[in-house]
Design a protein around this motif. Structure first.
Motif, PDB file in Angstrom:
ATOM      1  N   ASP A 193       2.359   9.156  -6.160  1.00 40.50           N
ATOM      2  CA  ASP A 193       2.643  10.485  -5.637  1.00 40.50           C
ATOM      3  C   ASP A 193       1.541  11.002  -4.722  1.00 40.50           C
ATOM      4  N   ALA A 194       0.867  10.079  -4.037  1.00 36.82           N
ATOM      5  CA  ALA A 194      -0.261  10.486  -3.201  1.00 36.82           C
ATOM      6  C   ALA A 194       0.258  11.182  -1.948  1.00 36.82           C
ATOM      7  N   ASP A 195      -0.435  12.213  -1.574  1.00 32.87           N
ATOM      8  CA  ASP A 195       0.009  12.990  -0.426  1.00 32.87           C
ATOM      9  C   ASP A 195      -0.592  12.422   0.856  1.00 32.87           C
ATOM     10  N   LEU A 196      -0.193  11.196   1.180  1.00 30.91           N
ATOM     11  CA  LEU A 196      -0.719  10.534   2.380  1.00 30.91           C
ATOM     12  C   LEU A 196       0.454  10.008   3.205  1.00 30.91           C
ATOM     13  N   ARG A 213       0.858  -1.188   0.000  1.00 39.92           N
ATOM     14  CA  ARG A 213       0.000   0.000   0.000  1.00 39.92           C
ATOM     15  C   ARG A 213       0.903   1.251   0.000  1.00 39.92           C
ATOM     16  N   ASP A 214       1.941   1.215   0.825  1.00 34.35           N
ATOM     17  CA  ASP A 214       2.878   2.336   0.876  1.00 34.35           C
ATOM     18  C   ASP A 214       3.615   2.496  -0.455  1.00 34.35           C
ATOM     19  N   VAL A 215       3.994   1.349  -1.057  1.00 36.41           N
ATOM     20  CA  VAL A 215       4.652   1.398  -2.365  1.00 36.41           C
ATOM     21  C   VAL A 215       3.753   2.128  -3.361  1.00 36.41           C
ATOM     22  N   LEU A 216       2.469   1.758  -3.353  1.00 39.30           N
ATOM     23  CA  LEU A 216       1.514   2.365  -4.282  1.00 39.30           C
ATOM     24  C   LEU A 216       1.371   3.868  -4.019  1.00 39.30           C
ATOM     25  N   MET A 217       1.367   4.260  -2.775  1.00 31.56           N
ATOM     26  CA  MET A 217       1.263   5.678  -2.425  1.00 31.56           C
ATOM     27  C   MET A 217       2.418   6.470  -3.047  1.00 31.56           C
ATOM     28  N   LEU A 218       3.632   5.913  -2.964  1.00 32.35           N
ATOM     29  CA  LEU A 218       4.787   6.607  -3.542  1.00 32.35           C
ATOM     30  C   LEU A 218       4.684   6.629  -5.059  1.00 32.35           C
ATOM     31  N   GLN A 219       4.267   5.488  -5.639  1.00 33.39           N
ATOM     32  CA  GLN A 219       4.181   5.419  -7.097  1.00 33.39           C
ATOM     33  C   GLN A 219       3.146   6.401  -7.645  1.00 33.39           C
TER      34      GLN A 219
END
Ligand SMILES: [Zn+2]
Length: 386
Positions: free
Chosen positions: A326-329, A318-324
């Motif tokens: 560029d989500a600001d979470l 989930r964290d990998v996806l957030m970085l990919q």
């Protein structure tokens, strides 16, 4: 501190239950009160706590003050008029249902209400569920049923239609962190544990207070960096299964032993003039039955641990996806940002989604009794391939 402070991130539920307690104090009880409740919500959101707080509120003269003898006894599971049943088997049996009906028919001895809490009511099957129906629909006037389950859909329709349903949500990690701090956990540890536990209060508490739990989680989060080739995938699957089996064995061993000792004592062990051979012969059937029950409990404990491992693993991707994206979470695993960034850079969002789907699929397979190590081997290979 009133008892209600123990339920975090659930203002609607607290409000509803407080109203129920207030209405229950009237004669006859007001409309906010009812005799059968079904509390649902994701694991760790606090449905067991909510049931316990309602019970405390009903037994306390002050609506759940948190300090009187009634409140304290309910909270430590020692109140004569509050029964808390936590199924140990995958299904609630006919005998257990009969026992609950018997307890529900008792008159309260200390207060006005007799409360029966049934955790994991989704484990009622057709037989045990049907046995409880009448008692839940028309209990004796002093009896309150508090059932809890992960979701409404998991509970037999005949049961849930007779209950007032309240749905708890996943609490925000900051609310969980505040609770941990109130319990004496240092601020940065409270924040770390609450974020890692993703709204699971009990898990957050374990991570905050148990170094072994933190170490286990850390091992799981290293998996994405270890899936280099096929032998490595199989090794990872074997390691996870072994760790879960060991941990579950440790967690259930004491109870297993005590149950066995109690059983043998009931058959006369320790009494004068009774030989060991005779007890063994007499108790053979009962011991066999006990061992089968204990085995099923252990299986469930292993599965619970494996599921938790997969939830942790899921949080990594989930964290990998957030970085990919560029989500600001916030990252759930902020402390692993370099490793997460590395995996993010070496794959794509769609590949990450494939991996997350594979993990979810594996979780469902555990539910359907599949052999854990095989499921994990297949998963590790899928994660490596994606
Ligand atoms: Zn009280």
């Amino acid at each position: 501190m009133s008892v209600w402070d123990r339920l975090v991130g659930q203002p609607d539920t607290v409000h509803l239950l407080q109203r129920a307690v207030a209405d229950a104090a009237e004669v006859p009880p007001g409309p906010g009160m009812t005799h059968a409740w079904l509390l649902t919500g994701p694991p760790g959101a606090g449905r067991s706590t909510a049931a316990l707080l309602l019970a405390a509120g009903l037994q306390c003269g002050e609506g759940g003050c948190g300090t009187c003898a009634a409140c304290r006894d309910v909270l430590r599971d020692a109140h004569d008029d509050v029964v808390r049943f936590e199924p140990q088997q995958l299904q609630i049996t006919r005998d257990e249902a009969a026992q609950l009906i018997h307890l529900a028919a008792r008159k309260p001895v200390r207060g006005r209400w007799s409360v029966i809490i049934v955790e994991d009511a989704d484990r009622l099957n057709e037989v045990s569920g049907n046995m409880l129906l009448k008692s839940i629909e028309e209990p004796t006037p002093h009896t309150i049923w508090l059932l809890s389950a992960p979701s409404v859909e998991d509970v037999l329709p005949t049961i849930r239609s007779r209950c007032r349903v309240q749905v708890l949500r996943t609490p925000h990690w900051q609310d969980v962190a505040t609770l941990l701090e109130r319990e004496g956990v240092e601020r940065s540890m409270a924040a770390h544990a609450a974020r890692a536990a993703q709204g699971h209060v009990g898990r957050a508490r374990a991570l905050a207070t148990d170094e072994e739990a933190r170490r286990h989680r850390h091992e799981i989060l290293r998996i994405p960096m270890q899936l280099a080739d096929l032998p490595a995938c199989f090794a990872v699957a074997a390691d996870i299964t072994e760790a879960a089996t060991e941990e579950a064995g440790r967690a259930t061993a004491t109870l297993d032993e005590r149950e066995r000792a109690d059983l043998l004592q009931a058959y006369g062990e320790g009494a004068t003039g009774v030989t060991k051979a005779r007890i063994e012969r007499l108790a053979r059937g009962a011991v066999k039955e006990l061992e089968a029950r204990q085995k099923s409990r252990r299986t469930r404990a292993v599965r619970d641990r494996l599921d938790r491992a997969l939830v942790d693993l899921l949080s990594f991707y989930r964290d990998v996806l957030m970085l990919q994206l560029d989500a600001d979470l916030d990252l759930i695993n902020e402390e692993l940002r370099p490793q997460i960034a590395q995996v993010a850079a070496s794959s794509t969002p769609s590949r990450t989604r494939v991996r997350m789907d594979a993990i979810e699929r594996a979780r469902r397979l555990f539910d359907s009794n599949a052999q854990p190590q095989l499921v994990l081997e297949a998963l590790a290979v899928e994660l490596a391939r994606a």
